[in-house]
Design an enzyme around this catalytic site. Structure first.
Site, short mmCIF file in Angstrom:
data_model
loop_
_atom_site.label_atom_id
_atom_site.label_comp_id
_atom_site.label_asym_id
_atom_site.label_seq_id
_atom_site.Cartn_x
_atom_site.Cartn_y
_atom_site.Cartn_z
N SER A 18 0.82 -1.22 0.00
CA SER A 18 0.00 0.00 0.00
C SER A 18 0.84 1.26 0.00
O SER A 18 1.66 1.46 0.90
CB SER A 18 -0.89 0.05 1.24
OG SER A 18 -1.82 -0.98 1.22
N HIS B 246 -3.13 0.76 -4.63
CA HIS B 246 -2.53 -0.39 -5.31
C HIS B 246 -2.79 -0.26 -6.81
O HIS B 246 -3.93 -0.22 -7.25
CB HIS B 246 -3.16 -1.70 -4.81
CG HIS B 246 -2.65 -2.12 -3.48
ND1 HIS B 246 -1.75 -3.13 -3.30
CD2 HIS B 246 -2.92 -1.64 -2.24
CE1 HIS B 246 -1.48 -3.27 -2.02
NE2 HIS B 246 -2.18 -2.37 -1.35
N HIS C 93 -5.48 -9.12 -1.46
CA HIS C 93 -5.47 -9.41 -0.03
C HIS C 93 -6.54 -10.44 0.32
O HIS C 93 -7.57 -10.52 -0.33
CB HIS C 93 -5.75 -8.13 0.78
CG HIS C 93 -4.77 -7.03 0.53
ND1 HIS C 93 -4.90 -6.18 -0.54
CD2 HIS C 93 -3.66 -6.63 1.19
CE1 HIS C 93 -3.89 -5.31 -0.52
NE2 HIS C 93 -3.13 -5.57 0.51
N TYR D 286 -8.50 -10.19 2.80
CA TYR D 286 -9.75 -9.52 3.22
C TYR D 286 -10.61 -9.08 2.05
O TYR D 286 -11.77 -8.72 2.22
CB TYR D 286 -9.45 -8.32 4.14
CG TYR D 286 -8.60 -7.22 3.53
CD1 TYR D 286 -9.11 -6.38 2.56
CD2 TYR D 286 -7.29 -7.04 3.95
CE1 TYR D 286 -8.33 -5.37 2.00
CE2 TYR D 286 -6.50 -6.04 3.40
CZ TYR D 286 -7.02 -5.21 2.42
OH TYR D 286 -6.25 -4.24 1.88
N GLU D 287 -10.07 -9.15 0.83
CA GLU D 287 -10.90 -8.80 -0.34
C GLU D 287 -11.81 -9.96 -0.72
O GLU D 287 -12.65 -9.83 -1.62
CB GLU D 287 -10.01 -8.43 -1.52
CG GLU D 287 -9.25 -7.12 -1.31
CD GLU D 287 -8.28 -6.83 -2.44
OE1 GLU D 287 -8.73 -6.35 -3.49
OE2 GLU D 287 -7.08 -7.09 -2.28
N ALA E 266 2.72 -2.12 4.26
CA ALA E 266 2.47 -1.07 5.24
C ALA E 266 1.86 -1.76 6.45
O ALA E 266 1.01 -2.64 6.30
CB ALA E 266 1.48 -0.06 4.67
N MET F 181 -1.92 -6.89 7.32
CA MET F 181 -2.92 -7.74 6.66
C MET F 181 -2.41 -8.37 5.36
O MET F 181 -3.20 -8.72 4.49
CB MET F 181 -4.17 -6.89 6.35
CG MET F 181 -4.74 -6.15 7.54
SD MET F 181 -6.07 -5.04 7.04
CE MET F 181 -6.25 -4.01 8.50
N SER F 182 -1.09 -8.48 5.23
CA SER F 182 -0.56 -9.03 3.97
C SER F 182 0.72 -9.82 4.22
O SER F 182 0.97 -10.27 5.34
CB SER F 182 -0.29 -7.89 2.99
OG SER F 182 0.82 -7.12 3.45
N ASN G 260 1.80 3.51 11.08
CA ASN G 260 1.06 4.02 12.24
C ASN G 260 1.39 3.12 13.42
O ASN G 260 1.86 2.01 13.22
CB ASN G 260 -0.45 3.96 11.96
CG ASN G 260 -0.90 2.55 11.59
OD1 ASN G 260 -0.75 2.11 10.45
ND2 ASN G 260 -1.40 1.83 12.57
N HIS H 130 -7.17 4.76 6.49
CA HIS H 130 -6.36 4.29 5.36
C HIS H 130 -5.58 5.45 4.74
O HIS H 130 -4.46 5.25 4.27
CB HIS H 130 -7.27 3.62 4.32
CG HIS H 130 -6.50 2.92 3.23
ND1 HIS H 130 -5.50 2.00 3.49
CD2 HIS H 130 -6.58 3.00 1.88
CE1 HIS H 130 -4.99 1.55 2.34
NE2 HIS H 130 -5.64 2.14 1.35
#
Ligand code: HPA
Length: 276
Positions: free
Chosen positions: A32, A63, A85, A87-88, A115, A213-214, A237, A249
């Site tokens: 990201s 992306h 991802h 989560y997609e 990220a 998340m990746s 963050n 985001h």
């Protein structure tokens, strides 16, 4: 993993061979907001994921969803600008599919970036963290399903997912270029929601330094496939409960953008250092 994964990965690899004369041994996945490095690729062939058979498409802001194949510092590289991802709604196997295809395309080393949120309180937003190991307690794994021995063994060892020599090479490159570099353990969360403060406390106790998340789907597949993996996480963050503010985001993308140049320098130096 589906039954004809090998055939599908081979079709994608053969498609890539028709689209470029380059035969890269090194691949880079840009996370990201970190896609900037792709702009410095010379003699580039740009191939949208939409065109590559079997490739999942990323729908996430930040992306670009394309493969850029060309030269970086005189070395042939395949850059994935964006990724899909879990989560997609893709399975872990689908998320990792490009890694299977890249392996059959001839890639042996892969640099995976992301990220992420910082758990280690010695970290600050903007830091780059070399991933030394990961935690995946989600129960999801890209290797679940029938195993094709042409790719790898049924029960792959995960002692050294992140190659020690690449870790030393990255530390050396960072020193040489005056780039600050942290090291730590990356914990995989499926997302798409950010973690709760209690989850972050639990993962801190488990030894995680950062959370995201990746990366883990691709790194797990790459290790299984016998590839050497380097993981570089950009702390965009501080994680929930450690940060005082709520997440967004756009904050993640802005911090990734600010770190992009340093990340690009580090990757270029690392690529230059990988033996021919
Ligand atoms: N948690 C999970 N994924 C992330 C974060 C985070 O705090 N920041 C960027 N990706």
């Amino acid at each position: 993993m589906d039954r004809d994964l090998y055939g599908r990965a081979l079709a994608a690899a053969e498609f890539l061979r028709t689209k470029t004369k380059h035969r890269p041994r090194i691949a880079v996945i840009l996370g990201s907001g970190l896609g900037g490095l792709a702009e410095s690729i010379e003699d580039a062939d740009v191939i949208p994921y939409n065109d590559i058979p079997g490739f999942p498409r990323s729908s996430v802001a930040g992306h670009a969803a394309r493969m850029v194949i060309g030269e970086l510092c005189g070395r042939a590289v395949a850059i994935m600008q964006g990724r899909a991802h879990y989560y997609e709604g893709y399975s872990m196997g689908e998320v990792a599919f490009p890694v299977f295809a890249l392996r059959l395309f001839g890639v042996e080393e892969i640099i995976i970036t992301n990220a992420c949120g910082g758990i280690n309180e010695e970290f600050a937003p903007g830091d780059l963290m070399l991933i030394t190991d990961h935690i995946n307690l989600t129960g999801a794994n890209p290797l679940i399903g029938p195993n094709d021995e042409r790719f790898g063994t049924r029960f792959p060892d995960m002692t050294e997912v992140y190659d020690r020599k690449l870790i030393s090479a990255a530390e050396h490159a960072a020193d040489l270029h005056g780039i600050g570099l942290k090291k730590g353990v990356y914990a995989f969360f499926p997302g798409p929601c950010y973690e709760t403060a209690a989850e972050i406390r639990a993962y801190k106790a488990l030894g995680a330094d950062a959370v995201g998340m990746s990366t883990v789907p691709e790194a797990t597949a790459a290790c299984y496939l016998g590839m050497r993996v380097a993981g570089i996480a950009c702390i965009t963050n501080m994680a929930t409960g450690i940060a005082r503010n709520k997440h967004s985001h756009s904050e993640v993308l802005a911090a990734a953008d600010a770190a992009g140049e340093r990340l690009g320098q580090l990757i270029s130096a690392l690529v230059t250092g990988i033996e021919e």
